[in-house]
Design an enzyme around this catalytic site. Structure first.
Site, PDB file in Angstrom:
ATOM      1  N   TYR A 107       6.379  -0.174   6.178  1.00 40.72           N
ATOM      2  CA  TYR A 107       5.242  -0.103   5.495  1.00 40.72           C
ATOM      3  C   TYR A 107       3.910   0.199   6.208  1.00 40.72           C
ATOM      4  CZ  TYR A 107       1.402  -1.643   2.082  1.00 40.72           C
ATOM      5  OH  TYR A 107       0.312  -1.492   1.281  1.00 40.72           O
TER       6      TYR A 107
ATOM      7  N   ASP B 136     -11.350  -3.678   4.760  1.00 45.05           N
ATOM      8  CA  ASP B 136     -10.722  -2.840   3.874  1.00 45.05           C
ATOM      9  C   ASP B 136     -11.157  -2.444   2.775  1.00 45.05           C
ATOM     10  OD1 ASP B 136      -8.246  -1.657   2.740  1.00 45.05           O
ATOM     11  OD2 ASP B 136      -7.424  -4.045   2.372  1.00 45.05           O
TER      12      ASP B 136
ATOM     13  N   ASP C  37      -0.061   2.827   1.929  1.00 41.45           N
ATOM     14  CA  ASP C  37      -0.997   2.349   0.920  1.00 41.45           C
ATOM     15  C   ASP C  37      -2.064   3.492   0.464  1.00 41.45           C
ATOM     16  OD1 ASP C  37      -3.207   0.819  -0.128  1.00 41.45           O
ATOM     17  OD2 ASP C  37      -2.794  -0.619   1.315  1.00 41.45           O
TER      18      ASP C  37
ATOM     19  N   GLU D 168       0.222  -6.995  -7.989  1.00 39.97           N
ATOM     20  CA  GLU D 168      -0.534  -7.662  -6.666  1.00 39.97           C
ATOM     21  C   GLU D 168      -1.070  -9.239  -6.992  1.00 39.97           C
ATOM     22  OE1 GLU D 168      -0.767  -7.828  -3.769  1.00 39.97           O
ATOM     23  OE2 GLU D 168      -2.741  -7.055  -2.953  1.00 39.97           O
TER      24      GLU D 168
HETATM   25  C1  LIG Z   1      -1.199  -4.751   0.951  1.00 41.43           C
HETATM   26  C2  LIG Z   1      -2.540  -4.362   1.466  1.00 41.43           C
HETATM   27  O1  LIG Z   1      -3.126  -3.614   0.274  1.00 41.43           O
HETATM   28  C3  LIG Z   1      -2.644  -3.647   2.553  1.00 41.43           C
HETATM   29  O2  LIG Z   1      -3.594  -3.095   2.864  1.00 41.43           O
HETATM   30  O3  LIG Z   1      -1.757  -3.983   3.526  1.00 41.43           O
HETATM   31  C4  LIG Z   1      -3.597  -5.749   1.397  1.00 41.43           C
HETATM   32  C5  LIG Z   1      -2.881  -6.900   2.374  1.00 41.43           C
HETATM   33  C6  LIG Z   1      -3.878  -7.600   3.016  1.00 41.43           C
HETATM   34  O4  LIG Z   1      -5.255  -7.439   2.956  1.00 41.43           O
HETATM   35  O5  LIG Z   1      -3.647  -9.015   3.335  1.00 41.43           O
HETATM   36  C7  LIG Z   1      -3.672  -6.271   0.110  1.00 41.43           C
HETATM   37  O6  LIG Z   1      -4.468  -5.962  -0.600  1.00 41.43           O
HETATM   38  O7  LIG Z   1      -2.925  -7.228  -0.399  1.00 41.43           O
HETATM   39 MG   LIG Z   2      -4.363  -2.124   0.993  1.00 45.30          MG
END
Ligand SMILES: C[C@](O)(C(=O)O)[C@H](CC(=O)O)C(=O)O
Ligand SMILES: [Mg+2]
Length: 302
Positions: A48, A62, A89, A191
């Site tokens: 992933y 993020d 992603d 999610e």
């Molecule tokens: C899956 C996810 O989109 C990611 O960017 O890896 C994130 C993971 C995280 O921030 O823990 C998510 O939004 O869940």
């Molecule tokens: Mg993400």
């Protein structure tokens, strides 16, 4: 050696075949190309590529700051290192439906086996945080329809992620999952499910493969592979886990170095030089030049 031998279209075909078998495929998150190799060597079924890790790697939160070029570039570096399928992603798809279409084609060209597009608004946030907002259903479906329409390899997996559970509840998540499947999504990433029963409820509502996100310090308990298999999940990711492990280890190592002035006590925590050379396949380079790998490394730690 160099890069993986399996062409992207073949990885996608094999991935689709395994996914269709209904088994649960395990995709730890690679935080760099080398860790993708490690994931393959350790016997997992796929890799992933996390948006959170990509951003964190650049020292960014993020929240949708990374660009399509950065994401595609990193995805390409990671995907080509492994024979395993890599899924990436794609956040909200980088804009309007036409941007989503371009995103799909770029990520296809980068050799990924598939992607997920989510229904959050921009700026987006980690799906396991409070205060998320999602787009209306029409916009969410447009994103997926554009993605499906844009792909050139029918085996490139278009997964729809819905973040609506944390905003409007499980019933809304089920309704949206069904609508996303009708719009052409090959798989669903529900999610921030709170319990196994919630995963199971989504399972009972749609027929396509489902992904479970086992990110740490979030809204879901860390269910085991067996538990997730029992409720019918088909993919599981640990998106940020290897980065967290590596950074945790780096933090402790730096503290020790700062305190004692040496890393002698940390050697058993480290990947050995011999293990690293094995992973990057030093011996394989003798194919080009037998002067390259003409040394031995003792595997004992002093
Ligand atoms: C899956 C996810 O989109 C990611 O960017 O890896 C994130 C993971 C995280 O921030 O823990 C998510 O939004 O869940
Ligand atoms: Mg993400």
């Amino acid at each position: 050696m160099l890069y993986a031998k399996t062409p992207a279209h073949e990885k996608r075909r094999a991935f689709r075949e395994r996914l269709a078998s209904g088994e649960l495929l395990r995709f730890p998150g690679a935080f760099n190309p080398l860790s993708a190799r490690l994931i393959e060597q350790r016997g997992f079924e796929g890799v992933y590529v996390s948006g959170a890790v990509l951003a964190a790697d650049l020292g960014l939160p993020d929240i949708g700051l990374t660009t399509l070029s950065e994401v595609a570039g990193r995805g390409r570096q990671i995907a080509r290192m492994t024979e395993l399928p890599a899924i990436i992603d794609a956040d909200t798809g980088f804009g309007e439906p036409m941007n989503v279409a371009r995103t799909v084609q770029e990520l296809e060209d980068a050799g990924l086996a598939g992607l997920h597009i989510e229904d959050q608004v921009n700026p987006k946030r980690c799906g396991h945080l409070d205060g998320k907002q999602v787009v209306d259903q029409h916009t969410a479906l447009q994103r997926i329809a554009a993605a499906v329409d844009a792909r050139r390899d029918e085996n490139f997996l278009i997964m729809a992620r819905t973040d609506i559970r944390a905003v409007e509840g499980l019933d809304a998540a089920i309704d949206r999952a069904k609508a996303l499947v009708d719009a052409g999504a090959d798989a669903i990433f529900p999610e921030a499910m709170a319990t196994l029963a919630e995963f199971e409820a989504v399972r009972n509502a749609v027929d396509v493969p489902l992904l479970a996100n086992m990110t740490e310090f979030g809204k879901s308990d860390l269910f085991t592979v067996d538990q997730l298999r029992d409720v019918g999940m088909n993919l599981v990711i640990w998106p940020v886990s290897l980065l967290r492990l590596a950074m945790g280890s780096a933090m402790r190592g730096l503290d020790e170095l700062e305190a004692s002035g040496s890393l002698q006590t940390q050697l058993d925590q480290m990947q050995h030089r011999a293990e690293l050379y094995d992973l990057v396949d030093y011996p394989g380079y003798n194919h080009f030049d037998t002067d390259i790998y003409n040394f031995t490394i003792t595997k004992e730690r002093p």
